[in-house]
Design a protein around this motif. Structure first.
Motif, mmCIF file in Angstrom:
data_model
loop_
_atom_site.group_PDB
_atom_site.id
_atom_site.type_symbol
_atom_site.label_atom_id
_atom_site.label_comp_id
_atom_site.label_asym_id
_atom_site.label_seq_id
_atom_site.Cartn_x
_atom_site.Cartn_y
_atom_site.Cartn_z
ATOM 1 N N SER A 1 0.804 -1.216 0.000
ATOM 2 C CA SER A 1 0.000 0.000 0.000
ATOM 3 C C SER A 1 0.841 1.273 0.000
ATOM 4 O O SER A 1 0.353 2.337 -0.343
ATOM 5 C CB SER A 1 -0.930 0.002 1.218
ATOM 6 O OG SER A 1 -0.169 -0.077 2.400
ATOM 7 N N ALA A 2 2.080 1.174 0.403
ATOM 8 C CA ALA A 2 2.905 2.380 0.432
ATOM 9 C C ALA A 2 3.147 2.882 -0.975
ATOM 10 O O ALA A 2 3.334 2.111 -1.909
ATOM 11 C CB ALA A 2 4.244 2.074 1.107
ATOM 12 N N LEU B 1 -6.379 6.594 -2.809
ATOM 13 C CA LEU B 1 -5.776 5.470 -3.512
ATOM 14 C C LEU B 1 -4.331 5.771 -3.892
ATOM 15 O O LEU B 1 -3.994 6.884 -4.262
ATOM 16 C CB LEU B 1 -6.567 5.158 -4.786
ATOM 17 C CG LEU B 1 -8.026 4.739 -4.625
ATOM 18 C CD1 LEU B 1 -8.639 4.471 -5.992
ATOM 19 C CD2 LEU B 1 -8.153 3.508 -3.750
ATOM 20 N N SER B 2 -3.506 4.755 -3.809
ATOM 21 C CA SER B 2 -2.139 4.868 -4.301
ATOM 22 C C SER B 2 -2.179 4.808 -5.829
ATOM 23 O O SER B 2 -3.190 4.405 -6.417
ATOM 24 C CB SER B 2 -1.292 3.718 -3.758
ATOM 25 O OG SER B 2 -1.707 2.487 -4.342
ATOM 26 N N LEU C 1 -5.474 -0.077 -10.991
ATOM 27 C CA LEU C 1 -6.400 -1.210 -10.892
ATOM 28 C C LEU C 1 -7.848 -0.748 -11.004
ATOM 29 O O LEU C 1 -8.669 -1.402 -11.662
ATOM 30 C CB LEU C 1 -6.177 -1.963 -9.576
ATOM 31 C CG LEU C 1 -4.888 -2.773 -9.482
ATOM 32 C CD1 LEU C 1 -4.668 -3.266 -8.056
ATOM 33 C CD2 LEU C 1 -4.907 -3.944 -10.456
ATOM 34 N N ALA C 2 -8.163 0.366 -10.367
ATOM 35 C CA ALA C 2 -9.531 0.886 -10.442
ATOM 36 C C ALA C 2 -9.886 1.290 -11.865
ATOM 37 O O ALA C 2 -10.998 1.029 -12.348
ATOM 38 C CB ALA C 2 -9.695 2.067 -9.491
ATOM 39 N N ALA C 3 -8.956 1.939 -12.548
ATOM 40 C CA ALA C 3 -9.195 2.337 -13.939
ATOM 41 C C ALA C 3 -9.358 1.115 -14.828
ATOM 42 O O ALA C 3 -10.249 1.061 -15.688
ATOM 43 C CB ALA C 3 -8.048 3.202 -14.439
ATOM 44 N N ALA C 4 -8.506 0.108 -14.628
ATOM 45 C CA ALA C 4 -8.601 -1.106 -15.424
ATOM 46 C C ALA C 4 -9.919 -1.831 -15.170
ATOM 47 O O ALA C 4 -10.550 -2.334 -16.105
ATOM 48 C CB ALA C 4 -7.423 -2.028 -15.100
ATOM 49 N N TYR D 1 4.576 -0.437 -11.916
ATOM 50 C CA TYR D 1 3.801 -1.230 -10.963
ATOM 51 C C TYR D 1 3.418 -2.605 -11.497
ATOM 52 O O TYR D 1 3.208 -3.543 -10.720
ATOM 53 C CB TYR D 1 2.527 -0.466 -10.575
ATOM 54 C CG TYR D 1 2.823 0.878 -9.945
ATOM 55 C CD1 TYR D 1 3.155 0.982 -8.604
ATOM 56 C CD2 TYR D 1 2.798 2.043 -10.715
ATOM 57 C CE1 TYR D 1 3.446 2.216 -8.029
ATOM 58 C CE2 TYR D 1 3.088 3.280 -10.147
ATOM 59 C CZ TYR D 1 3.413 3.355 -8.803
ATOM 60 O OH TYR D 1 3.704 4.570 -8.234
ATOM 61 N N PHE D 2 3.304 -2.729 -12.814
ATOM 62 C CA PHE D 2 2.879 -3.989 -13.438
ATOM 63 C C PHE D 2 3.725 -4.261 -14.676
ATOM 64 O O PHE D 2 4.182 -3.329 -15.338
ATOM 65 C CB PHE D 2 1.396 -3.916 -13.850
ATOM 66 C CG PHE D 2 0.451 -3.684 -12.702
ATOM 67 C CD1 PHE D 2 0.023 -4.735 -11.915
ATOM 68 C CD2 PHE D 2 -0.002 -2.406 -12.414
ATOM 69 C CE1 PHE D 2 -0.847 -4.518 -10.852
ATOM 70 C CE2 PHE D 2 -0.869 -2.173 -11.357
ATOM 71 C CZ PHE D 2 -1.292 -3.232 -10.573
#
Length: 236
Positions: free
Chosen positions: A16-17, A33-34, A40-43, A74-75
């Motif tokens: 979460s950091a 949100l980080s 992730l939310a957008a995806a 991040y991914f």
């Protein structure tokens, strides 16, 4: 199968950091949100509204308000994002199943069904619909399929421990498990016909009714359902 979900942007423990990434592409309102969670939310939104194949990392970045290159901080790519979203729909239900102790097998089965149905219907996006993507059958998503299989095995064990389930032949019990698991995941289709986030009372009503239907399918008499509701997490 929450979809079996915490909020679509939820991250794994220890992640979460905020990590230092590239600058944002555009200004956006402050949120809790980080950047990883915002991706992730957008995806989740784009995959469930426009389709996985039709969504590019550029579109995700624009929706999240970051530069496209920041996604790769991040991914590894779009498949990694899909894998995280899929696994997030099963992980909370597995954690619930592992924590179930005490009570009768019928009570534990009702509680798992209720929690699982509730998770699948929670949140603004129907992540369970992503289960049907052909990409999910590939090796990249083997971990998700193993997690989902472990959850189904938990249903099978709980069913076998109930009075009615113990009386079934192994073949009949396996069939009943398939039907029960399909019934729980069937709430995904209900969400497809009624998109958007469900109101809290409607969500609770659907989760409890689904758990009741699952226990009927397991062979539990209707007269026992009120007591199961009282000892479970649904309404009395």
């Amino acid at each position: 199968m929450s979809a079996r979900s915490t909020a679509p942007g939820s991250s794994a423990p220890g992640s979460s950091a905020r990590r230092v990434g590239r600058p944002r592409a555009v200004a956006r309102p402050r949120t809790e949100l980080s950047p990883r969670e915002e991706i992730l939310a957008a995806a989740a939104e784009l995959f469930t509204t426009h389709g996985y194949a039709a969504t590019s990392t550029r579109a995700m970045a624009e929706r999240a308000g970051i530069r496209q290159a920041s996604i790769y901080h991040y991914f590894d790519g779009k498949e990694d994002i899909l894998a995280e979203l899929l696994e997030s729909t099963v992980r909370p239900s597995l954690e619930t199943a592992r924590a179930l102790t005490g009570g009768t097998p019928e009570e534990r089965l009702w509680e798992l069904c209720h929690c699982d149905a509730r998770l699948l219907c929670s949140g603004p996006h129907n992540l369970g619909a992503l289960y049907l993507l052909p990409e999910v059958r590939t090796e990249r998503f083997a971990a998700f399929r193993r997690m989902r299989g472990e959850l189904k095995d938990t249903y099978a064990r709980l069913l076998a421990a109930t009075t009615s389930g113990a009386a079934l032949t192994p073949a009949d019990r396996a069939l009943r498990t398939d039907l029960l698991f399909a019934l729980i995941e069937g709430v995904i289709l209900i969400r497809r016909d009624a998109p958007g986030e469900m109101a809290a009372d409607a969500l609770e009503t659907l989760a409890a009714a689904t758990a009741d239907a699952a226990l009927r399918l397991a062979g539990v008499p209707d007269r026992d359902l009120p007591d199961l509701r009282k000892t479970g997490r649904g309404p009395a």
